[in-house]
Write an enzyme that holds these catalytic residues in place. Structure first.
Site, PDB file in Angstrom:
ATOM      1  N   HIS A 356      80.000 -21.774 105.995  1.00  0.00           N
ATOM      2  CA  HIS A 356      79.933 -20.425 106.570  1.00  0.00           C
ATOM      3  C   HIS A 356      79.974 -20.376 108.084  1.00  0.00           C
ATOM      4  CE1 HIS A 356      78.899 -18.218 102.844  1.00  0.00           C
ATOM      5  NE2 HIS A 356      78.361 -19.384 102.503  1.00  0.00           N
ATOM      6  N   LYS A 544      74.609  -6.028 113.637  1.00  0.00           N
ATOM      7  CA  LYS A 544      74.715  -7.400 113.136  1.00  0.00           C
ATOM      8  C   LYS A 544      73.666  -8.216 113.870  1.00  0.00           C
ATOM      9  CE  LYS A 544      79.109  -7.481 114.571  1.00  0.00           C
ATOM     10  NZ  LYS A 544      79.929  -8.080 113.554  1.00  0.00           N
ATOM     11  N   ARG A 545      73.429  -9.472 113.453  1.00  0.00           N
ATOM     12  CA  ARG A 545      72.506 -10.309 114.204  1.00  0.00           C
ATOM     13  C   ARG A 545      72.953 -10.385 115.670  1.00  0.00           C
ATOM     14  NH1 ARG A 545      68.462 -13.201 111.261  1.00  0.00           N
ATOM     15  NH2 ARG A 545      68.012 -14.194 113.250  1.00  0.00           N
ATOM     16  N   LYS A 550      78.817 -13.178 119.180  1.00  0.00           N
ATOM     17  CA  LYS A 550      79.193 -11.878 118.627  1.00  0.00           C
ATOM     18  C   LYS A 550      79.426 -10.848 119.741  1.00  0.00           C
ATOM     19  CE  LYS A 550      76.602 -12.696 114.320  1.00  0.00           C
ATOM     20  NZ  LYS A 550      77.558 -12.579 113.198  1.00  0.00           N
ATOM     21  N   THR A 652      81.290  -9.645 107.383  1.00  0.00           N
ATOM     22  CA  THR A 652      81.354  -8.836 106.169  1.00  0.00           C
ATOM     23  C   THR A 652      81.011  -7.386 106.516  1.00  0.00           C
ATOM     24  OG1 THR A 652      79.131  -9.678 105.699  1.00  0.00           O
ATOM     25  CG2 THR A 652      80.944 -10.590 104.407  1.00  0.00           C
ATOM     26  N   LYS A 656      82.415  -3.451 105.302  1.00  0.00           N
ATOM     27  CA  LYS A 656      81.599  -2.284 104.929  1.00  0.00           C
ATOM     28  C   LYS A 656      82.019  -1.055 105.737  1.00  0.00           C
ATOM     29  CE  LYS A 656      78.042  -5.615 103.993  1.00  0.00           C
ATOM     30  NZ  LYS A 656      76.986  -6.431 104.622  1.00  0.00           N
TER      31      LYS A 656
HETATM   32  C1  26V Z   1      72.344 -21.523 109.237  1.00  0.00           C
HETATM   33  C2  26V Z   1      71.172 -22.073 109.538  1.00  0.00           C
HETATM   34  C3  26V Z   1      71.205 -23.322 110.253  1.00  0.00           C
HETATM   35  C4  26V Z   1      69.964 -24.075 109.979  1.00  0.00           C
HETATM   36  C5  26V Z   1      68.756 -23.245 110.233  1.00  0.00           C
HETATM   37  C6  26V Z   1      68.697 -22.020 109.428  1.00  0.00           C
HETATM   38  C7  26V Z   1      69.997 -21.437 109.167  1.00  0.00           C
HETATM   39  C8  26V Z   1      70.030 -20.257 108.508  1.00  0.00           C
HETATM   40  C9  26V Z   1      71.222 -19.698 108.202  1.00  0.00           C
HETATM   41  C10 26V Z   1      72.361 -20.333 108.577  1.00  0.00           C
HETATM   42  C11 26V Z   1      73.616 -19.740 108.155  1.00  0.00           C
HETATM   43  C12 26V Z   1      74.358 -19.202 109.268  1.00  0.00           C
HETATM   44  C13 26V Z   1      75.680 -19.042 108.800  1.00  0.00           C
HETATM   45  C14 26V Z   1      76.018 -17.616 108.488  1.00  0.00           C
HETATM   46  O1  26V Z   1      75.233 -16.744 108.214  1.00  0.00           O
HETATM   47  N1  26V Z   1      77.278 -17.439 108.529  1.00  0.00           N
HETATM   48  C15 26V Z   1      77.868 -16.168 108.292  1.00  0.00           C
HETATM   49  O2  26V Z   1      78.282 -16.162 106.946  1.00  0.00           O
HETATM   50  C16 26V Z   1      78.887 -14.940 106.614  1.00  0.00           C
HETATM   51  C17 26V Z   1      79.171 -14.980 105.137  1.00  0.00           C
HETATM   52  O3  26V Z   1      80.123 -15.953 104.858  1.00  0.00           O
HETATM   53  C18 26V Z   1      80.125 -14.739 107.456  1.00  0.00           C
HETATM   54  O4  26V Z   1      80.670 -13.500 107.127  1.00  0.00           O
HETATM   55  C19 26V Z   1      79.781 -14.780 108.925  1.00  0.00           C
HETATM   56  O5  26V Z   1      80.950 -14.729 109.706  1.00  0.00           O
HETATM   57  C20 26V Z   1      79.038 -16.048 109.241  1.00  0.00           C
HETATM   58  O6  26V Z   1      78.557 -16.033 110.577  1.00  0.00           O
END
Ligand code: 26V
Length: 804
Positions: A356, A544-545, A550, A652, A656
């Site tokens: 992701h 968004k975050r 971003k 995403t 929406k």
């Molecule tokens: C990564 C990490 C890294 C380790 C620590 C905790 C943690 C928690 C969450 C994440 C995931 C981050 C990745 C993420 O949210 N990616 C997003 O995924 C969406 C669904 O595929 C995508 O639409 C977004 O572009 C992307 O930033």
């Protein structure tokens, strides 16, 4: 049947009496909400049991979606919509004098996720059940979801999100299905009849108790399960420690340490920190999940392990659950007696992995020492995977030590989770076309060369049931009136709207619905921020975050630029706009928090300048979350998707907004590109550097933000306003932002500033032309069907899981 009004009314009153011993007049909203929840539960219980029985009988292949995050939001309305009961229940409640919308508001969001990744998991569950596929979720039942965001003097403050305090009507605790998970200790190797046995000793054993939430399909008989695990102390250990050793306080401390595992969701997204508790969480739910899957498998297929890849598919949501690979190996070998090769063959035909993000700081790698001490047996297996993998690489690239070193699963003192995922799964996918291409050609190039057949793209999607049918009921009704209701089951049918986008009457009606949604939003803003925004102004939204890539900064700098231009030229002819921001910053992400403060400071400055209130307003929505998104999306007219090209895997939110008729202003990044292809270049506003250009600058240099800043007076003026006392904040408040922009500008904010301002001017011009704008808006809605997660899930089901 509770579907009809009279029997519902009777059941509602009886349940109220049974649960709370109250009459309708006495009951609180909370109690009435609980009653609705109980009625739904009881009504679907039979279907839930039937669904499970049917799958077991027909020996259907089951998919398990492993994710540390499921950001479900509220469930009441979506459950009622999917059951087809919403209208009747609402009407019946009205006859009883109960306002359904108040009950809806009582439900807390299940916010067990950070952002995109967690919300995607929730959309996928809805699509799986609605397509009638046997697909279940596996995750953690965090006691505290993502923190609640408060704004204090423009700064973000985090409060614990105690979403379970009134209980959770949707879950069922299944103590009988609890399993044990082991941490720490040592592994003794014993040889018996020519076979090595691995005996795990002196471990700490904790109990994983599942809480099941039914996932109800849209008007079908499918009810799947989201199983969330909670960590508990083994009763016997607690009692034993407590009574026999007389160490009561120690026992209580121990209990807290165990429960800590499922206590709280880590609030970082996109930044990895090597926290032991996080690794514990990962192994905890992975081990519990795999044990429960294998127990089910054995019940159906006894020990025919060779059938596993035919009957079970496991999808891992990012690298967080990648320990499923060694855990499956461990159980197949140590507990079921299979040899390595057979276990490996089974495992690598069962597990697939979704990436992701390509941000380097998000790549998970665990220090060997930490890993080994917490999971000694799993570490041995990972080491063996690594050895065999490196040997295979040697066969293919003899002598190329450097390459093998780069690709190894264990190297430089770390276990590299993405490499483990790539080595131990049969498919790896990115989440939008450009993202998958970047993985193949850059981030994972060497793996792609080694096993090209594993790589595939699955562009994200969103459930149109929550994001259109539920969030924007008036628009949904209008669509059904003009093109029929086939789009609800087949969202690509929204295309039927295309021949009608120039229809004046339709345009007027769509615009009037947008206006009502904006008025609703304006009321919310007034109630929650005390700000009166004009519903006739253009609603321009970035929610968004908060993250540097971003580029909320780009947006707010442009707002400042507009304001400065108004000061120069008070009669400047601008389309009146309300800029709406929302999003949480990771608590330790200093720059993101500064950006929030900046947005609020600019908002204060501009909103207090009465001269321009008719043309410019800025609002930061506190505590952005799923339920707030459901209010915002239908009210938005411009969708800000302005990440540095190449950085946003998919996005995403962009989908929406589009589905609700907003026009995207965006970079050629993530799924924006595919949205552009779907609607055509006339119906989206692109600007800025391409991913290739960005890459080129990273690799070859050639961009100086300092030079740009000094050579463009308009830009310099905006950037200087951060530090020259113009804003109502301490002088040093934004010097960090100023320095990062002028010194490195890693995310090309200054570089893209003028193109962005021009694109915004173009938006103004388009908006002035009512028919043009409405045509664009309707075209976006018409083309949004392919961004339904139903399409995405069909692709996963057909091309990865072997379900269709
Ligand atoms: C990564 C990490 C890294 C380790 C620590 C905790 C943690 C928690 C969450 C994440 C995931 C981050 C990745 C993420 O949210 N990616 C997003 O995924 C969406 C669904 O595929 C995508 O639409 C977004 O572009 C992307 O930033």
């Amino acid at each position: 049947m509770l579907a009809d009004k009279e029997s519902f009314k009777q059941a509602f009153l009886e349940k109220l009496a049974a649960l709370f011993g109250k009459t309708l007049e006495e009951a609180t909203e909370q109690e009435k909400y609980q009653v609705l929840g109980h009625l739904v539960r009881e009504a679907i219980y039979q279907r839930w049991v039937e669904s499970k029985r049917r799958h077991a009988q027909q020996q259907t292949k089951q998919v398990y979606y492993f994710s540390l995050e499921f950001m479900l939001g509220r469930l009441l309305s979506n459950n009622l919509i999917n059951l087809g009961w919403q209208e009747n229940w609402q009407a019946a409640l009205q006859e009883l004098g109960v306002d359904y919308s108040l009950l809806e508001e009582v439900e807390p969001d299940a916010g067990l996720g950070n952002g995109g990744l967690g919300r995607l998991a929730a959309c996928f569950l809805d699509s799986l059940a609605s397509l009638g596929l046997a697909g279940h979720g596996c995750g953690i039942r965090y006691k505290y979801g993502l923190f609640e965001q408060k704004l204090v003097n423009g700064y973000q403050v985090e409060l614990p999100e105690n979403w379970l305090k009134e209980g959770n009507v949707w879950e069922t605790r299944r103590a009988d299905k609890a399993v044990k998970v082991r941490f720490g200790g040592q592994v003794r190797v014993e040889e018996k009849q020519g076979r090595l046995n691995f005996i795990h000793e002196n471990y700490e054993e904790i109990i994983a108790v599942p809480y099941d939430i039914p996932i109800i399909g849209y008007r079908n008989d499918c009810v799947n399960t989201l199983r969330l695990w909670s960590a508990e102390v083994a009763r016997t250990e607690f009692d034993f420690a407590c009574f026999s050793r007389g160490e009561y306080l120690k026992a209580v401390e121990y209990k807290y340490a165990v429960e800590a595992i499922s206590q709280v969701l880590y609030p970082d997204d996109n930044t990895y920190k090597g926290r032991e508790l996080r690794l514990k969480q990962q192994y905890f739910f992975v081990s519990a999940g795999i044990q429960s899957i294998l127990r089910y498998f054995k019940k159906c297929y006894a020990n025919q392990w060779h059938l596993l890849p035919e009957k079970i598919a496991i999808q891992v949501n990012d690298t967080h659950p990648v320990l499923v690979i060694p855990e499956l190996m461990r159980i197949l070998m140590d507990e079921e007696g299979l040899g390595w090769d057979e276990a490996w063959d089974i495992t690598t035909r069962t597990v697939s992995y979704t990436n992701h993000t390509i941000l380097a700081e998000a790549l998970e790698k665990w220090p060997i020492e930490l890993f080994k001490q917490l999971l000694p047996r799993i570490y041995m297996i990972v080491e063996e995977i690594n050895e065999r993998f490196c040997r295979a690489l040697w066969g293919r690239y003899p002598g190329d030590w450097e390459r093998i070193h780069r690709m190894a699963v264990v190297a430089d003192g770390y276990v590299k989770m993405a490499h483990l995922a790539l080595a131990g799964s049969y498919r790896v996918n990115g989440v939008a076309r450009i993202h998958t291409e970047i993985l193949k050609t850059r981030e994972m190039r060497e793996f792609y060369e080694y096993f090209p057949e594993k790589f595939t793209n699955k562009t994200n999607g969103i459930t149109h049931r929550r994001w259109l049918l539920k969030a924007n009921p008036q628009l949904a009704e209008l669509l059904t009136e003009v093109i029929g209701d086939s789009w609800i089951r087949e969202p690509e049918e929204l295309k039927r709207l295309l021949p009608l986008v120039d229809n004046r009457d339709l345009q007027e009606r769509a615009a009037s619905i947008k206006r009502q949604n904006k008025e609703r939003m304006a009321r919310f803003i007034y109630q929650h921020c005390g700000l009166k925004v004009d519903p006739a102004s253009l609603f321009d939204v970035q929610v968004k975050r908060i993250h540097a890539y971003k580029r909320q900064l780009l947006n707010i700098l442009h707002v400042l630029d507009l304001y400065l231009r108004l000061l120069d030229e008070p009669n400047l002819d601008l389309v009146p706009r309300t800029f709406i921001f929302g999003g949480k910053a990771a608590p330790s992400y200093y720059m993101a928090k500064s950006i929030i403060k900046l947005i609020n400071t600019v908002a204060e400055k501009i909103n207090n300048d009465r001269r321009f209130n008719d043309r410019l307003q800025v609002c930061f929505l506190e505590n952005y979350r799923v339920s707030l998104a459901e209010l915002v999306m239908p009210a938005a007219e411009v969708s800000e998707q302005i990440s540095t090209a190449g950085k946003e895997a998919s996005g995403t939110g962009n989908m929406k907004f589009m589905m609700n008729g907003a026009i995207t202003i965006g970079t050629r990044d993530g799924a924006n590109i595919e949205i552009g292809e779907a609607v055509g270049e006339d119906n989206i506003v692109f600007f800025g550097l391409t991913a290739d250009r960005v890459m080129h600058y990273y690799e070859h240099g050639g961009y100086s933000s300092w030079y740009l800043y000094n050579s463009l007076p308009r830009l310099k003026r905006v950037v200087d306003s951060l530090i020259n006392g113009f804003l109502p904040a301490a002088r040093e408040e934004f010097s960090n932002i100023y320095s990062s922009l002028t010194h490195s500008d890693e995310f090309f904010v200054l570089k893209d500033f003028l193109p962005y301002a021009e694109a915004q001017a173009k938006i103004d011009n388009l908006y002035r032309d009512f028919q043009r704008w409405q045509r664009m808006s309707l075209t976006n809605i018409a083309c949004s069907g392919r961004f339904s997660s139903d399409r995405t899930i069909r692709e996963y089901a057909g091309e990865i899981w072997g379900l269709l």
